[in-house]
Design an enzyme around this catalytic site. Structure first.
Site, PDB file in Angstrom:
ATOM      1  N   HIS A 177       0.710  -1.277   0.079  1.00  0.00           N
ATOM      2  CA  HIS A 177      -0.069   0.079   0.032  1.00  0.00           C
ATOM      3  C   HIS A 177       0.796   1.257  -0.064  1.00  0.00           C
ATOM      4  O   HIS A 177       0.453   2.429   0.089  1.00  0.00           O
ATOM      5  CB  HIS A 177      -0.960   0.021   0.980  1.00  0.00           C
ATOM      6  CG  HIS A 177      -2.001  -1.038   1.236  1.00  0.00           C
ATOM      7  ND1 HIS A 177      -2.730  -1.357  -0.013  1.00  0.00           N
ATOM      8  CD2 HIS A 177      -2.125  -2.168   2.167  1.00  0.00           C
ATOM      9  CE1 HIS A 177      -3.626  -2.138   0.524  1.00  0.00           C
ATOM     10  NE2 HIS A 177      -3.302  -2.705   1.396  1.00  0.00           N
ATOM     11  N   ASP A 198      -2.958 -10.630  -2.083  1.00  0.00           N
ATOM     12  CA  ASP A 198      -3.257 -10.237  -1.085  1.00  0.00           C
ATOM     13  C   ASP A 198      -4.867 -10.094  -1.384  1.00  0.00           C
ATOM     14  O   ASP A 198      -5.394  -9.712  -2.494  1.00  0.00           O
ATOM     15  CB  ASP A 198      -2.688  -9.177  -0.764  1.00  0.00           C
ATOM     16  CG  ASP A 198      -2.818  -8.468   0.537  1.00  0.00           C
ATOM     17  OD1 ASP A 198      -2.081  -8.955   1.781  1.00  0.00           O
ATOM     18  OD2 ASP A 198      -3.946  -7.942   0.880  1.00  0.00           O
ATOM     19  N   HIS A 255      -6.271  -7.346  -0.451  1.00  0.00           N
ATOM     20  CA  HIS A 255      -6.461  -6.059  -0.719  1.00  0.00           C
ATOM     21  C   HIS A 255      -5.715  -5.618  -2.096  1.00  0.00           C
ATOM     22  O   HIS A 255      -4.587  -6.382  -2.218  1.00  0.00           O
ATOM     23  CB  HIS A 255      -5.907  -5.315   0.653  1.00  0.00           C
ATOM     24  CG  HIS A 255      -6.685  -5.417   1.662  1.00  0.00           C
ATOM     25  ND1 HIS A 255      -6.133  -6.390   2.737  1.00  0.00           N
ATOM     26  CD2 HIS A 255      -7.635  -5.065   2.333  1.00  0.00           C
ATOM     27  CE1 HIS A 255      -6.940  -6.425   3.646  1.00  0.00           C
ATOM     28  NE2 HIS A 255      -7.838  -5.641   3.586  1.00  0.00           N
ATOM     29  N   ASP A 287      -4.446 -13.339   4.494  1.00  0.00           N
ATOM     30  CA  ASP A 287      -5.899 -12.465   4.718  1.00  0.00           C
ATOM     31  C   ASP A 287      -6.997 -12.783   3.634  1.00  0.00           C
ATOM     32  O   ASP A 287      -8.066 -12.168   3.669  1.00  0.00           O
ATOM     33  CB  ASP A 287      -5.613 -10.953   4.909  1.00  0.00           C
ATOM     34  CG  ASP A 287      -5.001 -10.333   3.471  1.00  0.00           C
ATOM     35  OD1 ASP A 287      -4.715 -11.103   2.569  1.00  0.00           O
ATOM     36  OD2 ASP A 287      -4.662  -9.032   3.673  1.00  0.00           O
TER      37      ASP A 287
END
Length: 296
Positions: free
Chosen positions: A65, A102, A104, A191
């Site tokens: 990120h 991931d 995200h 995740d």
């Protein structure tokens, strides 16, 4: 990778023990950990290019990120991009493939390489309309010279092993075969597991093992086995160790693992497969002008 002003800001925040934003605290200890993590990623890449090993697992890495001049989502420095740039500078790397599995979307990595045709960025992630950071749609395919080299595969909540692996195998192997990267860097932890507390996908422990095995098989075909796997996310401590173990085992090489999920997995919503098939068709249509493999 990062602007000097942004790096200086992080060091100042660490000294004062202040937050970068609401979910990204910075302290002397966090800064030290972030630098050690970057060092771990670099050591993994060095070991491969010095031919001490064929492939590596860099535990705790994958801070996707963080962009050139911003952080967020628990990420301070983008170790994935730092590794790519180190290998470019020190070892003459020409083409790299980044696979982000991931839950995200890796907005920082995507932004850094959005105009770069020498880095193919592929991300499979939960539908951005339902999860942080809210970006990463199939229309986001890059810009300028990098158009076609940013590939997003959003998946509806509840997507389980079979549909996830189908999406992965429809996109990742053919693009890798055509792009012919010199190394594959893959990031993502636990995740996307069905019991994770910040995501809503439906993978099992065995699903993570199969993702890892798929990545290794592709690396063996297209990049002489060169691979850095970065398991570094997950927010349920009951399932994280099993998932990271499964990812690592897939790289190390056993054909099977004897691990079970701590809870029974839920059934995938019945319309998910149909939704994913439509997403794949539309994505391939968006990319067919840039990739021969999607012109069949």
């Amino acid at each position: 990778v990062h602007d000097e002003g942004y790096i200086n800001l992080i060091f100042r925040l660490a000294e004062k023990g202040w937050r970068y934003d609401w979910d990204t605290p910075v302290s002397p200890q966090i800064l030290e950990a972030a630098l050690l993590i970057v060092g771990g990623a670099l050591e993994a890449g060095r070991a491969i290019y010095e031919e001490r090993i064929d492939r590596a697992v860099a535990l705790g890495c994958g801070y996707h990120h963080a962009g050139r001049n911003y952080g967020g989502g628990f990420c301070v420095f983008n170790d994935i991009a730092i590794l790519v740039e180190h290998l470019r500078k020190e070892h003459g790397l020409k083409r790299a493939l980044i696979l982000d599995y991931d839950v995200h979307f890796g907005n920082g990595t995507s932004d850094i390489y959005y105009e770069d045709p020498n880095v193919l960025f592929i991300s499979l992630h939960q539908d951005p309309r339902t999860i942080y950071p809210g970006t990463g749609f199939i229309e986001d395919i890059g810009r300028g010279a990098g158009k076609g080299y940013n590939v997003n595969v959003p998946l509806p909540p509840g997507t389980g092993d079979q549909t996830y692996l189908h999406a992965l195998r429809e996109i990742f192997p053919p693009l890798a075969q055509e792009f012919r990267p010199e190394i594959i860097i893959a990031n993502g932890g636990s995740d996307a597991h069905f019991a994770d507390q910040l995501g809503s996908l439906g993978l099992t422990v065995k699903g993570f093992f199969n993702i890892s095995r798929t990545i290794v098989e592709v690396a063996d075909r297209v990049s002489q086995g060169r691979l850095v796997l970065m398991p570094g996310s997950g927010y349920n401590p009951e399932v994280l160790p099993q998932c990271w173990y499964a990812l690592t085992a897939g790289v190390v090489g056993p054909e099977e693992i004897d691990l079970r999920d701590p809870y029974p997995p839920p059934a995938e919503p019945p319309r998910n497969r149909q939704t994913v098939e439509a997403t794949l068709s539309n994505l391939k249509r968006n990319l067919k002008d840039y990739w021969e493999c999607f012109n069949v």
